[in-house]
Scaffold this active site. Structure first.
Site, mmCIF file in Angstrom:
data_model
loop_
_atom_site.group_PDB
_atom_site.id
_atom_site.type_symbol
_atom_site.label_atom_id
_atom_site.label_comp_id
_atom_site.label_asym_id
_atom_site.label_seq_id
_atom_site.Cartn_x
_atom_site.Cartn_y
_atom_site.Cartn_z
ATOM 1 N N LYS A 1 -3.449 12.978 3.810
ATOM 2 C CA LYS A 1 -1.418 13.852 3.764
ATOM 3 C C LYS A 1 -1.029 14.669 5.025
ATOM 4 C CE LYS A 1 0.884 10.111 2.708
ATOM 5 N NZ LYS A 1 1.830 9.613 3.171
HETATM 6 C C1 LIG Z 1 -4.665 8.420 -1.693
HETATM 7 C C2 LIG Z 1 -3.599 7.379 -0.941
HETATM 8 N N1 LIG Z 1 -3.385 6.348 -0.493
HETATM 9 C C3 LIG Z 1 -2.628 5.790 0.869
HETATM 10 C C4 LIG Z 1 -1.560 6.060 1.211
HETATM 11 C C5 LIG Z 1 -0.949 5.861 1.865
HETATM 12 O O1 LIG Z 1 -0.309 6.378 3.359
HETATM 13 P P1 LIG Z 1 0.280 6.636 3.660
HETATM 14 O O2 LIG Z 1 2.067 6.986 2.643
HETATM 15 O O3 LIG Z 1 0.185 7.259 5.326
HETATM 16 O O4 LIG Z 1 0.763 4.959 4.050
HETATM 17 C C6 LIG Z 1 -1.631 7.659 0.870
HETATM 18 C C7 LIG Z 1 0.026 8.314 0.656
HETATM 19 O O5 LIG Z 1 0.343 8.598 -0.555
HETATM 20 C C8 LIG Z 1 -2.044 8.321 -0.457
HETATM 21 O O6 LIG Z 1 -1.816 10.015 -0.884
#
Ligand SMILES: Cc1ncc(COP(=O)(O)O)c(C=O)c1O
Length: 468
Positions: free
Chosen positions: A44
């Protein structure tokens, strides 16, 4: 000299690492991209930095302004880092179920943390997104980062994550596997890779997530997938998720995600969160059908350090019934079909159930209305119980029943949420949990979902016989 002007210049540029033990026996190459190596500890950092810089450029975030975001933690951390570097105030709104470590990290960066209940319909004014939006509107100089709909989120993955994977594999990548939270990672990275060559993009989705058609009930992988409260009327999907980029979705149960997360730490030295376990479990499934010419890349979004009290805690895993293979047979005969009612069930219906099919149950769990009854109820949707005393007094006693409207919903007479024990607990451990909760019975959880009922008397008998 190799000097960077600020920390945010170091966002991105993470490596690819080969999976060794977990991919043993597979012909295809399985690589992971550990995004926890970003300075704020997660994927992020990319979206957060890009959104702040874009907002500064277009004037929506001005000097002295306040960044506001709804976040399961990582975006908040990335924004808090960028806010510190660029001199902004920051408020992060979080669901109260988020790991406490994440809240502490946010506060350490100087962020103001606002928590709100996790399980709210989207229309509720306290829903995490609505609340953040309102705070931004009511704060002078407030700017809502809005990762779910901000085009800078997928765009930064198109500009950085995709090219990094293409370059690091020398264009040999054939499959990208990633979880879908806001969708930014999979959409931007996937689109870039598809522009370069025939790359298949596979989403990894928790078993009950709405993204692949699940019932929307809660799951235990933080920050991936899409939850839907049963009272949500219009469920909007993030604009950061471009469905056309995703070729197919692998559906992964919480147990597989959580136990893969544990294996990644123990067998690969990769201390990561459960959305990484989710992505790797999906990548291994994808790779199973492939030959040596294939290269599968899975994105690992964040570090396990923020989840030491959850996925990396044996106590947490046992309490929720994720870890039980090493304790075969324990509590096994306490499992079985459990009759439940919802908060909206009438006293008359509950009375019929309690006197009939559920007459041997020490309690009747009260669950959120509107879920598909074919799925076991998630622990956070076990809203209360009718224990025998309540059943006998308020539900079955004809004198009481006569005074009450038989249409009264059970939600008005139930007791608070039940104590719980996990399928991996020993009888002695389960008894200790009952003691701590001051309860005489508990629900038994497997994979964080209702699997049976146990009573103190049964557990005590079992603990006694286990002593011999
Ligand atoms: C730990 C974690 N995994 C997966 C994701 C998912 O990524 P995306 O929001 O780019 O789909 C996030 C997003 O906040 C995350 O913090």
């Amino acid at each position: 000299m190799l000097i960077h002007d600020s920390l945010i210049d170091l966002v991105g540029g993470t490596p690819l690492v080969r999976l060794g033990r977990l991919a043993a026996g597979l012909s295809a190459t399985v690589l992971v991209k550990p995004e926890y190596l970003n300075p704020g500890g997660s994927v992020k950092d990319r979206a957060a930095t890009a959104m702040v810089l874009a907002a500064e450029r277009d004037g929506s975030l001005r000097p002295g302004g306040t960044i506001v975001e709804a976040s399961s933690g990582n975006t908040g951390i990335g924004l808090a880092q960028a806010a510190a570097v660029r001199g902004f105030r920051i408020v992060v709104v979080l669901p109260e179920t988020v790991a406490v470590e994440k809240m502490d990290v946010l506060r350490a960066y100087g962020a103001e943390v606002v928590t709100t209940p996790a399980s709210l319909p989207r229309e509720h004014p306290e829903h995490v997104n609505r609340l953040a939006q309102r705070i931004a509107e009511e704060t002078p100089g407030g700017w809502f980062a809005d990762q779910y709909d901000n085009p800078a989120n997928p765009a930064v993955h198109h500009a950085t994550t995709g090219p990094e994977i293409w370059m690091a594999t020398g264009g040999r990548v054939t499959h990208l596997v990633a979880g879908i939270g806001t969708g930014g990672t999979i959409s931007g990275t996937g689109r870039y890779l598809k522009e370069q060559g025939p790359v298949e993009v596979v989403g990894a989705d928790p078993a009950t997530s709405v993204y692949h058609g699940g019932d929307g009930s809660p799951f235990f992988v933080e920050a991936a997938g899409h939850y839907r409260h049963t009272a949500t009327v219009t469920d909007t999907w993030p604009r950061s998720y471009h469905r056309d980029v995703v070729d197919r979705i692998e559906v992964i149960g919480d147990r597989e995600s959580v136990l893969t997360t544990r294996r990644l730490a123990r067998e690969e030295g990769l201390l990561v969160g459960a959305s990484s376990g989710l992505a790797v479990a999906a990548a291994l499934r994808v790779a199973r059908g492939l030959g040596p010419e294939h290269v599968v890349v899975a994105v690992l979004p964040d570090s396990g350090r923020t989840y030491l009290s959850k996925y990396h805690s044996a106590d947490w895993l046992r309490r929720l019934g994720f870890l039980d293979d090493d304790r075969p047979g324990l509590l096994a005969d306490a499992t079985g079909p459990v009759h439940t009612v919802t908060t909206e069930t009438s006293l008359a219906e509950a009375a019929a159930l309690a006197a009939g099919p559920a007459r041997d149950q020490p309690l009747v769990p009260v669950v959120l209305p509107g879920r598909d009854p074919r799925f076991a109820t998630a622990v956070s949707e076990l809203l209360g119980v009718l224990d025998r005393a309540v059943l006998d007094r308020a539900v079955l006693d004809p004198a009481v029943l006569a005074r009450r409207d038989p249409a009264t919903p059970v939600g008005e007479v139930m007791c608070g949420p039940p104590a719980s024990v996990g399928t991996g607990d020993t009888a002695a451990e389960a008894l200790a949990r009952l003691d701590a909760a001051g309860a005489d019975h508990a629900v038994l959880l497997r994979d964080g979902r209702l699997a049976g009922l146990v009573t103190r008397a049964e557990l005590a008998a079992r603990a006694f016989s286990a002593g011999f």
